[in-house]
Design a protein around this motif. Structure first.
Motif, mmCIF file in Angstrom:
data_model
loop_
_atom_site.group_PDB
_atom_site.id
_atom_site.type_symbol
_atom_site.label_atom_id
_atom_site.label_comp_id
_atom_site.label_asym_id
_atom_site.label_seq_id
_atom_site.Cartn_x
_atom_site.Cartn_y
_atom_site.Cartn_z
ATOM 1 N N THR A 178 4.850 -4.767 -5.563
ATOM 2 C CA THR A 178 4.686 -5.899 -4.905
ATOM 3 C C THR A 178 4.493 -5.821 -3.505
ATOM 4 N N ALA A 179 5.518 -5.310 -2.768
ATOM 5 C CA ALA A 179 5.283 -5.057 -1.229
ATOM 6 C C ALA A 179 3.981 -4.435 -0.814
ATOM 7 N N ILE A 180 3.782 -3.585 -1.120
ATOM 8 C CA ILE A 180 2.526 -2.622 -1.110
ATOM 9 C C ILE A 180 1.152 -3.613 -1.531
ATOM 10 N N TYR A 181 1.114 -4.240 -2.545
ATOM 11 C CA TYR A 181 0.097 -5.084 -2.689
ATOM 12 C C TYR A 181 -0.162 -6.333 -1.717
ATOM 13 N N GLN A 182 1.219 -6.944 -1.193
ATOM 14 C CA GLN A 182 1.035 -7.895 -0.387
ATOM 15 C C GLN A 182 0.849 -7.367 0.886
ATOM 16 N N SER A 183 1.267 -6.227 1.351
ATOM 17 C CA SER A 183 0.800 -5.744 2.727
ATOM 18 C C SER A 183 -0.523 -5.622 2.853
ATOM 19 N N TRP A 184 -1.130 -4.994 1.698
ATOM 20 C CA TRP A 184 -2.674 -4.668 1.658
ATOM 21 C C TRP A 184 -3.512 -6.040 1.826
ATOM 22 N N PHE A 185 -3.093 -6.830 0.595
ATOM 23 C CA PHE A 185 -4.089 -7.909 0.418
ATOM 24 C C PHE A 185 -3.678 -9.288 0.911
ATOM 25 N N SER A 186 -2.378 -9.748 1.285
ATOM 26 C CA SER A 186 -1.902 -10.735 1.727
ATOM 27 C C SER A 186 -1.835 -10.721 3.512
ATOM 28 N N LEU A 187 -1.366 -9.522 3.859
ATOM 29 C CA LEU A 187 -1.189 -9.343 5.291
ATOM 30 C C LEU A 187 -2.301 -8.638 6.009
ATOM 31 N N PHE A 188 -3.125 -8.016 4.994
ATOM 32 C CA PHE A 188 -4.344 -7.279 5.664
ATOM 33 C C PHE A 188 -4.232 -6.156 6.306
ATOM 34 N N ASN A 189 -2.899 -5.358 5.991
ATOM 35 C CA ASN A 189 -2.210 -4.479 6.936
ATOM 36 C C ASN A 189 -2.207 -3.115 5.957
ATOM 37 N N LEU A 190 -3.285 -2.463 6.086
ATOM 38 C CA LEU A 190 -3.391 -1.147 5.286
ATOM 39 C C LEU A 190 -2.354 0.068 5.740
ATOM 40 N N PRO A 191 -2.084 -0.080 7.122
ATOM 41 C CA PRO A 191 -0.974 0.831 7.488
ATOM 42 C C PRO A 191 0.308 0.662 6.810
ATOM 43 N N ALA A 192 0.800 -0.408 6.766
ATOM 44 C CA ALA A 192 2.113 -1.015 6.409
ATOM 45 C C ALA A 192 2.237 -0.840 4.859
ATOM 46 N N VAL A 228 0.084 3.011 -5.380
ATOM 47 C CA VAL A 228 0.228 4.063 -4.427
ATOM 48 C C VAL A 228 -1.035 4.804 -4.515
ATOM 49 N N LEU A 229 -1.508 5.249 -5.740
ATOM 50 C CA LEU A 229 -2.863 5.952 -5.971
ATOM 51 C C LEU A 229 -4.025 5.046 -5.337
ATOM 52 N N ALA A 230 -3.901 3.753 -5.473
ATOM 53 C CA ALA A 230 -5.214 2.983 -4.880
ATOM 54 C C ALA A 230 -5.277 3.107 -3.331
ATOM 55 N N VAL A 231 -3.970 2.978 -2.742
ATOM 56 C CA VAL A 231 -3.947 3.125 -1.372
ATOM 57 C C VAL A 231 -4.408 4.439 -0.951
ATOM 58 N N VAL A 241 -2.444 12.240 1.528
ATOM 59 C CA VAL A 241 -3.053 10.914 2.582
ATOM 60 C C VAL A 241 -1.896 9.918 2.642
ATOM 61 N N VAL A 242 -1.120 9.411 1.767
ATOM 62 C CA VAL A 242 0.023 8.505 1.670
ATOM 63 C C VAL A 242 1.045 9.091 2.532
ATOM 64 N N LEU A 243 1.468 10.261 2.115
ATOM 65 C CA LEU A 243 2.514 11.020 2.866
ATOM 66 C C LEU A 243 2.158 11.279 4.352
ATOM 67 N N SER A 244 0.859 11.512 4.680
ATOM 68 C CA SER A 244 0.636 11.818 6.061
ATOM 69 C C SER A 244 0.840 10.431 6.898
ATOM 70 N N SER A 245 1.300 9.332 6.177
ATOM 71 C CA SER A 245 1.562 8.170 7.200
ATOM 72 C C SER A 245 2.810 8.403 7.948
ATOM 73 N N PHE A 246 3.552 9.395 7.323
ATOM 74 C CA PHE A 246 4.819 9.809 8.148
ATOM 75 C C PHE A 246 4.500 10.535 9.470
ATOM 76 N N LEU A 285 4.654 1.849 3.028
ATOM 77 C CA LEU A 285 5.458 1.741 1.886
ATOM 78 C C LEU A 285 5.198 2.711 0.960
ATOM 79 N N ALA A 286 3.893 2.936 0.642
ATOM 80 C CA ALA A 286 3.517 3.681 -0.456
ATOM 81 C C ALA A 286 4.133 5.223 -0.220
ATOM 82 N N SER A 287 4.303 5.648 0.893
ATOM 83 C CA SER A 287 4.771 6.840 1.126
ATOM 84 C C SER A 287 6.433 7.053 0.773
ATOM 85 N N ILE A 288 7.169 5.906 1.060
ATOM 86 C CA ILE A 288 8.510 5.863 0.753
ATOM 87 C C ILE A 288 8.477 5.985 -0.847
ATOM 88 N N LEU A 289 7.681 5.203 -1.566
ATOM 89 C CA LEU A 289 7.675 5.210 -2.941
ATOM 90 C C LEU A 289 7.150 6.603 -3.686
#
Length: 530
Positions: free
Chosen positions: A220-234, A369-372, A25-30, A238-242
């Motif tokens: 930290t960037a993944i967490y901030q993108s999800w919970f601070s910016l509310f941007n799950l695609p972002a 990554v697993l959480a996303v 699922v994470v890698l499919s974002s590519f 990031l998770a796919s790169i990790l």
């Protein structure tokens, strides 16, 4: 195709999917790139987190090699005062989560901490004191937290060699120092590579420590993108790169092993007796590392706990503890049961080995990554189920999201390897002759499992349960990102207090977590004492 869908695959494939689905699922974002997101990430996020992550990996690798190899050599091969004490006590930092060690060290060494305050009282100035809130500070804390991984593996390698490698090299005209670098270390290469790669995976997965230091990495960037910016695609991008980083490390581990075989022989019981300055330096080095990595932080933790116990231990804390125990207990039972199925499937069906490898890959994947990866398919499934339930008159905005199911699925994927390893080690001790003898008495496969395997696997199962329980207790990012509303745990409480800089109030939940972590360390000590 026949092998893929063999009977053994029917056992192992559903368990492997717990890890594969989140990763895919994470890698499919590519496959669905969003130009505006990638432009933002490439301009403002990726350069910083790539640089920080690379520096962190290099620094921690060098640090754990220095500490782990030197301490392992001294306690495994040399003889000096208190050697037997240090042989097991140097493993105690395993009981202290990295994020706990981080906020304790910050509280001790920051400008307002007791160390710099005392220096100013004595000298009037502490501006020369190194800043703990720095890149070097993050590297130091993670090195102190993770060096036991290299120490344990390197010590095992040196114990199997004993003095023989040194003696053989000296017969060829090498000095003892030259023999160490040209003979001993190359012979210990597989253990050292394994330990460093494990540390690198833990470093990539770390969230609590880097967040305490405000040191931006992928987690930290993944967490901030999800919970601070509310941007799950972002967050997904990031998770796919990790994930690619992690897969590269997994490939590096296999390449490092290659086709080489390193014979393991019993080391000589005779040790190198250190004399004069050597024995004092060895004693001082081991003492300093143990003091900085465990003793002083644990004492500071106790001091803070004493100061906040009356004010902070209120009616919420029993619930923090009970929720932590409940989640850790359920996750430990789940992964131990699934680990037993994987071990048994691998024993009975050789074609399941690759599925078992995939199922246990989750330990190398960061919790963020697993959480996303778990949340996205669960959200998709919720969107399918909500209209169906509405058709039957059940009005709801979520079915699976925000429940323990999401958390347990992510925890199972993350810690499957933790439960699998001790059960598999116990299974290796059961010979084929024992199974054949049981079948010759007329027992079916199910009866052999119940009456032969399970009794002999009891020790491995208990170890798996205990270690998985404590690892889940210490786990922060998955718990933080997937917990149901109101299900705050000890780890969540630590995060909340440290994010506000309240080190003393973070000590109380940390103290309970460390107490739980001491249990598996004691088990490791009993197994590794020589």
């Amino acid at each position: 195709m026949q092998k893929l869908f063999s009977k053994g695959s029917l056992y192992a494939l559903p368990i492997a999917l717990l890890t594969l689905i989140p990763l895919l699922v994470v890698l499919s974002s590519f496959l669905h790139p969003q130009p505006e997101i990638w432009q933002h990430l490439s301009e403002y996020v990726l350069p910083r987190v790539l640089k920080n992550t690379a520096i962190l990996m290099l620094g921690v690798s060098a640090g754990v090699l220095l500490l782990g190899v030197s301490l392992a050599w001294l306690t495994a091969v040399c003889d000096f005062p208190l050697r037997r004490f240090f042989a097991w006590s140097l493993m105690l930092p395993l009981a202290m989560p990295a994020y706990v060690l981080a906020f304790v060290q910050v509280g001790l060494l920051d400008f307002t901490g007791p160390v710099q305050t005392l220096i100013r009282e004595w000298t009037g100035d502490s501006s020369w004191f190194p800043r703990i809130r720095s890149t070097g500070g993050v590297i130091l804390v993670l090195t102190l937290a993770f060096y036991p991984y290299v120490y344990l593996l390197a010590r095992n390698a040196f114990l199997t060699q004993g003095k023989r490698g040194i003696e053989a090299a000296q017969m060829l005209g090498m000095s003892r120092r030259m023999a160490f670098f040209r003979v001993v270390l190359p012979m210990a290469r597989p253990w050292l590579i394994g330990g460093v790669l494990l540390v690198l995976m833990e470093t990539l997965a770390d969230f609590g420590t880097v967040s305490i230091f405000n040191y931006d990495t992928f987690t930290t960037a993944i967490y901030q993108s999800w919970f601070s910016l509310f941007n799950l695609p972002a967050a997904s991008q990031l998770a796919s790169i990790l994930v690619l980083f992690v897969l590269a490390l997994a490939v590096a581990e296999q390449w490092g092993r290659g086709r080489r075989h390193y014979a393991v022989r019993g080391g000589s019981a005779e040790r190198i007796v250190l004399r004069g300055a050597g024995r004092h330096l060895a004693l001082a080095w081991c003492s300093v590392v143990l003091l900085i990595a465990f003793v002083i932080p644990f004492i500071q933790l106790l001091v803070w706990v004493k100061s906040v116990w009356v004010l902070d231990f209120d009616e919420r804390y029993p619930w923090f503890i009970l929720r932590s125990i409940a989640i850790a207990g359920m996750a430990a039972l789940l992964v131990t049961g699934l680990g037993l199925i994987l071990v048994y499937a691998q024993r009975r069906y050789k074609d399941t080995r690759w599925l078992v490898r995939l199922a246990t890959l989750g330990y190398a994947v960061p919790g963020t990554v697993l959480a996303v990866g778990v949340f996205i398919p669960i959200a998709w499934l919720d969107n399918l189920l909500i209209p169906v339930l509405a058709y039957f008159g059940v009005v709801t905005t979520q079915v699976l999201k925000g429940t323990l199911v999401v958390m347990l699925l992510a925890l199972a994927a993350r810690f499957m390897a933790v439960a699998f390893a001790p059960v598999d080690a116990a299974m290796q001790r059961i010979t084929r002759n024992q199974e054949d003898a049981a079948r010759s008495l007329g027992l079916s496969s199910r009866q052999v499992l119940r009456r032969v395997h399970l009794p002999l696997l009891r020790g491995g199962l208990l170890t798996a349960l205990l270690i998985a329980f404590v690892d889940v207790m210490k786990e922060m990012p998955i718990t933080l990102m997937t917990r149901p509303f109101g299900w705050d745990t000890l780890a969540v409480r630590v995060f909340e207090m440290t994010s506000e800089g309240m080190w003393e109030r973070a000590a109380l939940p940390s103290f309970f977590i460390v107490l739980m972590g001491l249990i598996p360390v004691i088990l490791l000590v009993r197994k590794t004492e020589d």
